[in-house]
Each structure stands twice: as C-alpha cells, then as structure tokens.
Design an enzyme around this catalytic site. Structure first.
Site, PDB file in Angstrom:
ATOM      1  N   ASP A  21       0.900  -1.153   0.000  1.00 21.27           N
ATOM      2  CA  ASP A  21       0.000   0.000   0.000  1.00 21.27           C
ATOM      3  C   ASP A  21       0.933   1.195   0.000  1.00 21.27           C
ATOM      4  OD1 ASP A  21      -1.467   2.284   1.008  1.00 21.27           O
ATOM      5  OD2 ASP A  21      -3.097   0.882   1.382  1.00 21.27           O
ATOM      6  N   HIS A  22       1.034   1.875  -1.131  1.00 24.38           N
ATOM      7  CA  HIS A  22       2.133   2.844  -1.237  1.00 24.38           C
ATOM      8  C   HIS A  22       1.981   4.016  -0.260  1.00 24.38           C
ATOM      9  CE1 HIS A  22      -0.438   5.188  -4.000  1.00 24.38           C
ATOM     10  NE2 HIS A  22       0.379   6.203  -3.790  1.00 24.38           N
ATOM     11  N   ASP A  51     -10.895   2.342  -4.685  1.00 27.36           N
ATOM     12  CA  ASP A  51      -9.581   2.743  -5.194  1.00 27.36           C
ATOM     13  C   ASP A  51      -8.725   3.422  -4.119  1.00 27.36           C
ATOM     14  OD1 ASP A  51      -7.692   3.191  -7.360  1.00 27.36           O
ATOM     15  OD2 ASP A  51      -8.235   5.310  -7.210  1.00 27.36           O
ATOM     16  N   HIS A  59      -5.719   3.004   1.135  1.00 28.21           N
ATOM     17  CA  HIS A  59      -4.859   4.090   1.626  1.00 28.21           C
ATOM     18  C   HIS A  59      -5.477   4.840   2.810  1.00 28.21           C
ATOM     19  CE1 HIS A  59      -2.912   3.094  -2.003  1.00 28.21           C
ATOM     20  NE2 HIS A  59      -3.556   3.900  -2.815  1.00 28.21           N
TER      21      HIS A  59
HETATM   22  C1  BG6 Z   1      -3.533   4.965  -6.386  1.00 32.58           C
HETATM   23  C2  BG6 Z   1      -4.899   5.115  -6.995  1.00 32.58           C
HETATM   24  O1  BG6 Z   1      -3.502   3.883  -5.502  1.00 32.58           O
HETATM   25  O2  BG6 Z   1      -3.206   6.163  -5.683  1.00 32.58           O
HETATM   26  C3  BG6 Z   1      -4.958   6.316  -7.912  1.00 32.58           C
HETATM   27  O3  BG6 Z   1      -5.216   3.937  -7.716  1.00 32.58           O
HETATM   28  C4  BG6 Z   1      -4.489   7.559  -7.201  1.00 32.58           C
HETATM   29  O4  BG6 Z   1      -6.265   6.504  -8.434  1.00 32.58           O
HETATM   30  C5  BG6 Z   1      -3.153   7.319  -6.498  1.00 32.58           C
HETATM   31  O5  BG6 Z   1      -4.354   8.585  -8.170  1.00 32.58           O
HETATM   32  C6  BG6 Z   1      -2.797   8.492  -5.619  1.00 32.58           C
HETATM   33  O6  BG6 Z   1      -1.512   8.320  -5.088  1.00 32.58           O
HETATM   34  P1  BG6 Z   1      -0.661   9.587  -4.610  1.00 32.58           P
HETATM   35  O7  BG6 Z   1       0.570   8.986  -4.009  1.00 32.58           O
HETATM   36  O8  BG6 Z   1      -0.378  10.409  -5.839  1.00 32.58           O
HETATM   37  O9  BG6 Z   1      -1.502  10.330  -3.635  1.00 32.58           O
END
Ligand code: BG6
Length: 510
Positions: A184-185, A242, A247
């Site tokens: 989960d980034h 999503d 997140h």
């Molecule tokens: C991803 C989603 O996991 O996270 C995207 O699938 C979203 O829809 C993205 O744009 C957002 O990541 P960050 O790090 O740019 O906030």
C-alpha cells in the site's frame, strides 16, 4: 542501516507501466544511494518479446521517468545499473509452463550469487496472482530450504470482502503469510510513518489523543487530476475501492490505534487490525443514506481549459454511476474514541492535490475569553501527508494591547526545512523494507479483510438502493455541496490549499 542480503527481484508484468514509472526509478535511487546489495539483479518477466538489452533500454536508458537521472549521471554509472537488469519472455500466457523461467532464475542465481533469495513482485492484474503463485510453487520456487522467498502483491487486493478472503486463501496455498507483502504505497510515505512517531515518540500529543479532548477528526485526500488513462479500471472500482478501502483506512488505523508494546512489525500490525475492527460498521439504511455521500465530477472550464466530465472519459460508461467523490462520517467503538465523529473524504478533480489529517480539539471547558469570539475557532493539529509535508498547530494568542482579544496563531514544522535530508519515495522505502524482510509497512491478510468488512455494506447499499443518490459536482470544486452538511456545527471541512499554512495565523506587521 539494516543488512540487505544478496537477492534477485523477479518482476511479473515487467513490460507494464508500473515497472517503468515506479519500480525501476525506485531501484535506481536505491542503487545511487548504495542501498542495494553487491549481488543483486532484477529479472523482468512478461509476455512481450524483449531481449535483456531491449528491456534495459526501455526502462532505463530511454525511460522518460529517468531523464533527470540520466542527464545527471555519467553513462558508465547508468550502464552499471542497467546491467543489473535481465528479461525473460514468458510466452503467450501466464498459465504456461514455468520450466524455462525456473531454469533462467537458477542460472542467473549461480552466475550472480544471489544465494537463492528471491522476491517475486506481481505487477499484474490480481486475477492471475493465483496462477503465477501455483506455477512458482510447481517449480519449487516458493520453498525456503535454501534461501528465502517473498511475494509482493500490488493493489487492488480484492473487490470486496469475499474476493479478498478468497485471494488470501489462494495465496496461502502456496506462500505462508510471513512471505506475503501486500503493498500500500501510502504506508511508504514518510509523513504517514511519522504519524506513529508524532503519537508515540512524544509525550505532548498522546495524553490529548482521545474523546476527552478531541472534538472530531477530519481526513481529506484530494486529487486535482481526473481518472486520466485509467477509465476502464476506475469505472469498475470507484473512489471507495480505489482510495478509501486501502490508503485512507490505513491512515485511519494509524490515527485510531492504541500504543503498540514495541516497534516490531507484528506488534504494530496487531494494533492496526484492532483499530480497523473497532470501526462501527454502518449497516442501517438511514445512517448509510445520511453518512455516506458519493459524487461524480461533471465537465467544467478550469483556468480557461475545458475539462471532461467523468462520463466522457475514455473507458467510462456514458451512464456510469461510479463515484469519483466519497465523504463518510463514522464512529469508532472503543474506549478512546466513543462518540468522536470521523469525517473522511477522497476525490478526483478537486481544486488541488492534497492529503491531510486534521485533529480538531474541543474548545476549553470553561470560557473566560468568550467575548473574543475565539472559542468558535477550535484548536487544530494538522498533519500534512502531501504536498508541503509537515505539521501545523493552530492555537490562540493574545492580541497585544488592552483587554483580552484572542487570535489564532500557527506553529509549524516543515520537512523541507530539514537540511541534507533526502526523503525516500514510497516505493524506494517499501522495496528496501521487503528486501530486508521488514513487513511493518505492508498490510497483513486480516488487516485487508477488516478494511473490506467496513466498506462492504456501503458498496452494497449504493448498489442495491434506489435512495442512494449520486451527486454531480463541477470539476475543480470541493465536491457536492451537501458534503458540507455531513459535519455537524462549525467548522465545515477545512478546504486546504497546496501550502500547509494556507492562512498565516495572527501576526503584527507594524
Ligand atoms: C492509487 C490510486 O492507488 O493512488 C490512484 O489507484 C491515485 O487513483 C493514487 O491517483 C494516488 O496516489 P498519490 O501517491 O499520488 O496520492
């Protein structure tokens, strides 16, 4: 620094966008920062017919995601990195025999002494996670007799609770839970991790971190972009699946959790699961109707430029009812949080890109400066995840002069002020952790399932009830207006700007 053992990273879906856009740049930065072990290589695997050298050119030498790095480093250095990359063409299908792949892995392992330590990174659609795992297992590539074996899987992890449980069961046939790293980034973001330090590395916040002092918690995740080229995927997903299920619930769990007894992965993850399990599942239709608001962006003109509505985006059905905006109000059923509302929203096509947590403290129990009007403005702690990463405290100060006029002032900390610090990107941090076997920042099976358990009834309600409306909002505004009514009393949502301290707080200029 923890030790990173010799190893091979095998990326499935290596000809896809994620490999070029995120994984290879992250690995390059780890290489530049001397974080990679001496014996390390990447084997890209997918169904495109590429040679090692085609793959190196594509994801390194000619990559638009590495332009600055290529311009800023000598060719020799770039080649030294590129030479660590190899490619294997799997043929026409992921279902085919993996004998040739196993042989390739084995010969690279002997030649580059990666000591039978392998990470399999599945950057593929989830519906082929099982077949890849099965085939790896058939080839004996999941057994940890000689060297360790780890599996990293990308999101989405399931489509609902049933499919997530099913996927967990399937993966568990071939890998032990300890071998599985669900990425989960958001957990790789420095400022998300700093939530743990803010709460449990200080003694000034934690005593206030409960229902006695906190009025409500607000979390905003806004993106200014629309669905871009991912309309096809997004239309069957929507903002709740999503962004929120993964997140945002990860962030919620870090805000809600009890202090763990130590910093070991399992101790932190145990507390996060407990936190997710304590979220009150919204089941009755009245509450679902009132406390879950969804919206979809409509076409608009932003800064003179025409922006498409969601239904006009490529890959999106013209009658789509997929949400691009979600705002939820919910409660946490435990001792610490009883009766404290949590307001969380996430959306695309907002006025700016920002993620932040706002802890709204209660006004003083007894107002002695009531005439100053300041009690209407609550004390706030703002934890900025991105951009302009930092922490802001808003508190009252006396305006110099006669009487007791009170104004709001700001106390701020910015990560960017830390000189000589190089913030690792989320993928750098997470890849390095997996390479070292540290699963703290990865989601465990029960964590993912607990998150789906909370989300499922909302999805079901939206799908099956006619009274579950979807509101339109013009691209470039803060979502449908009625989302403001979700927050009882004052203040409504803090609509943040790109800067953390968007209003400067009280100051005397002259
Ligand atoms: C991803 C989603 O996991 O996270 C995207 O699938 C979203 O829809 C993205 O744009 C957002 O990541 P960050 O790090 O740019 O906030």
């Amino acid at each position: 620094m923890d030790k990173t053992e010799s190893q091979m990273l095998i990326i499935f879906g290596a000809s896809g966008d994620l490999t070029a856009r995120k994984l290879i740049p992250a690995l390059f930065h780890l290489f530049r920062g001397k974080f990679l072990p001496k014996n390390f290589l990447v084997l890209g695997v997918s169904r495109s017919s590429l040679s090692d050298s085609d793959f190196r050119n594509r994801v390194v030498r000619e990559s638009k995601y590495l332009t600055n790095e290529i311009n800023g480093n000598g060719t020799e250095f770039i080649n030294e990195f590129a030479d660590k990359l190899f490619y294997h063409d799997l043929g026409s299908s992921y279902e085919e025999s993996y004998t040739a792949l196993a042989e390739r892995i084995s010969s690279l392992n002997s030649e580059y002494q990666t000591e039978n330590n392998y990470i399999f990174y599945l950057s593929t659609p989830p519906n082929i996670y099982e077949v890849i795992s099965k085939n790896l297992s058939k080839q004996g590539l999941t057994i940890q007799e000689k060297g360790w074996k780890r599996l990293i899987v990308e999101k989405p992890f399931g489509y609902d609770l049933a499919s997530a449980m099913n996927l967990n069961q399937k993966l568990h046939k071939y890998f032990k839970e300890k071998q599985i790293f669900r990425i989960d980034h958001y957990l790789g973001k420095e400022t998300v991790q700093n939530l743990l330090v803010t709460r449990f590395g200080n003694s000034i916040f934690e005593p206030l971190w409960n229902r006695n002092y906190i009025q409500h918690v607000e979390i905003t995740n806004a993106e200014s972009v629309g669905v871009e080229k991912r309309g096809g995927y997004y239309d069957s997903s929507g903002a709740l699946r999503d962004m929120f299920q993964n997140h945002l619930l990860q962030i919620v769990s870090l805000v809600v959790m009890e202090p763990p007894i130590g910093s070991a992965a399992e101790e932190i993850r145990n507390e996060k699961v407990k936190a997710l399990k304590s979220l009150r599942i919204i089941k009755d239709h009245k509450t679902l109707n009132e406390n879950t608001i969804r919206g979809q962006y409509l076409g608009a003109v932003i800064n003179g430029e025409k922006v498409k509505g969601y239904r006009e985006e490529d890959g999106v059905s013209p009658n789509s009812t997929t949400e691009t905006f979600v705002a939820l109000k919910f409660f946490v059923d435990n001792w610490r949080w009883k009766d404290v509302p949590f307001y969380v929203r996430t959306a695309k096509r907002m006025p700016t890109k920002v993620t932040e947590i706002v802890i709204h403290f209660k006004p003083p129990h007894h107002h002695i400066f009531i005439d100053s009007g300041v009690n209407k403005k609550d004390n706030k702690l703002i934890i900025r995840i991105q951009p302009d990463e930092g922490i802001l405290i808003k508190f009252g100060v006396k305006v110099p002069g006669q009487g007791f006029k009170v104004e709001r002032a700001n106390l701020e900390f910015y990560y960017s002020n830390l000189e000589g610090t190089n913030l690792m990107s989320a993928y750098e941090r997470l890849l390095l952790d997996a390479m070292q076997g540290d699963a703290t920042l990865y989601a465990r099976a029960d964590e993912v399932e607990a998150a789906w358990e909370f989300v499922d009834p909302i999805l079901e309600y939206w799908k099956t009830n006619k009274d579950a409306k979807i509101y339109g909002y013009s691209a470039g505004v803060w979502g449908p207006q009625n989302a403001d009514d979700l927050i009882e009393g004052e203040p409504a949502w803090r609509n943040p700007s790109a800067n953390l301290a968007d209003d400067p707080g009280f100051c005397v200029i002259k």
